[in-house]
Design a protein around this motif. Structure first.
Motif, PDB file in Angstrom:
ATOM      1  N   UNK A  98      37.268  52.808  38.216  1.00 62.73           N
ATOM      2  CA  UNK A  98      38.060  52.144  39.177  1.00 62.73           C
ATOM      3  C   UNK A  98      39.450  52.163  39.089  1.00 62.73           C
ATOM      4  N   UNK A  99      39.975  53.714  39.559  1.00 65.27           N
ATOM      5  CA  UNK A  99      41.318  53.917  39.376  1.00 65.27           C
ATOM      6  C   UNK A  99      42.225  53.169  40.503  1.00 65.27           C
ATOM      7  N   UNK A 100      41.575  52.854  41.820  1.00 70.56           N
ATOM      8  CA  UNK A 100      42.310  52.181  42.673  1.00 70.56           C
ATOM      9  C   UNK A 100      42.125  50.688  42.552  1.00 70.56           C
ATOM     10  N   UNK A 101      41.419  50.062  41.642  1.00 72.68           N
ATOM     11  CA  UNK A 101      41.250  48.837  41.345  1.00 72.68           C
ATOM     12  C   UNK A 101      42.255  47.812  40.548  1.00 72.68           C
ATOM     13  N   UNK A 102      43.349  48.319  40.474  1.00 73.79           N
ATOM     14  CA  UNK A 102      44.488  48.026  39.547  1.00 73.79           C
ATOM     15  C   UNK A 102      44.928  46.424  39.771  1.00 73.79           C
ATOM     16  N   UNK A 103      44.739  46.154  40.907  1.00 74.56           N
ATOM     17  CA  UNK A 103      45.012  44.483  41.218  1.00 74.56           C
ATOM     18  C   UNK A 103      43.668  43.711  41.124  1.00 74.56           C
ATOM     19  N   UNK A 104      42.552  43.996  40.896  1.00 67.30           N
ATOM     20  CA  UNK A 104      41.290  43.512  40.676  1.00 67.30           C
ATOM     21  C   UNK A 104      41.351  42.497  39.800  1.00 67.30           C
ATOM     22  N   UNK A 105      41.114  41.278  39.978  1.00 64.01           N
ATOM     23  CA  UNK A 105      41.152  40.080  39.063  1.00 64.01           C
ATOM     24  C   UNK A 105      40.100  39.581  38.268  1.00 64.01           C
ATOM     25  N   UNK A 106      39.040  39.606  39.212  1.00 65.38           N
ATOM     26  CA  UNK A 106      37.434  39.310  38.604  1.00 65.38           C
ATOM     27  C   UNK A 106      36.575  40.382  39.125  1.00 65.38           C
ATOM     28  N   UNK A 107      35.382  40.758  37.974  1.00 63.00           N
ATOM     29  CA  UNK A 107      34.537  41.501  38.431  1.00 63.00           C
ATOM     30  C   UNK A 107      33.276  41.060  37.640  1.00 63.00           C
ATOM     31  N   UNK A 108      32.068  40.916  38.516  1.00 62.81           N
ATOM     32  CA  UNK A 108      30.775  40.676  37.958  1.00 62.81           C
ATOM     33  C   UNK A 108      29.675  41.892  38.510  1.00 62.81           C
TER      34      UNK A 108
END
Length: 188
Positions: A1-11
């Motif tokens: 997830x290299x471009x998911x630096x602003x991701x807050x929640x992941x299920x």
């Protein structure tokens, strides 16, 4: 997830994933990766995770992340670990984490006794000849992960190998090389 630096929640629970790298997701606060087949997970060194669910995977004491700063951390149970099926002994030293892993061997529900039923050296076990033909299971725990017991697959105790493939005598004053080769005769 290299471009998911602003991701807050992941299920991503229940997806049969075997590895997960969320190293770039430094702002993530909630991660549910439960009930996959994860054997490795990489979290950011500096993270914001407060809720982490990893139960139901193939993680162990060496691959589970430490719970520093995580207020809701669920890591138990994990899937059974597969070990060799048979032998006079077995090496479980990989599961020794920080010198804190405890091993409990059992046969048909009865706990075996170290020194009588087996010897151990740093997670390497050799079983007594009286156990040849027995099926054993080991349950491992570690004080760094309270409530987690990792169970091995069944292990069948066999005797020590007795085949003699060669014998030779050496002299102290002689230096030499011994080469063993396998010859396979083929019918053509």
């Amino acid at each position: 997830f290299k471009h998911a630096d602003r991701l807050l929640s992941l299920n991503i629970s229940g997806n049969e994933l075997t590895a997960l790298d969320v190293n770039y997701s430094t702002e993530m606060t909630t991660l549910d990766a439960s009930n996959n087949k994860l054997s490795s997970i990489t979290l950011p060194t500096e993270h914001s995770i407060t809720s982490l669910k990893l139960q139901g995977n193939a993680l162990d004491f060496n691959t589970l992340p430490q719970g520093d700063g995580i207020t809701q951390y669920t890591y138990a149970p994990q899937q059974d670990v597969k070990i060799s099926k048979q032998g006079p002994g077995v090496d479980l030293s990989y599961y020794m984490y920080d010198g804190q892993t405890t091993y409990v061997w059992s046969k048909e529900g009865s706990t075996l006794v170290e020194g009588t039923d087996y010897t151990q050296d740093g997670g390497k076990f050799v079983f007594a000849p009286s156990l040849v033909g027995s099926t054993l299971v080991c349950k491992m725990s570690n004080s760094h992960f309270p409530g987690l017991t990792i169970t091995t697959s069944e292990f069948n105790v066999s005797g020590m190998p007795t085949n003699q493939i060669a014998s030779f005598t050496t002299l102290e004053s002689e230096v030499g090389i011994v080469t063993l080769r396998s010859c396979i005769q083929r019918n053509t």
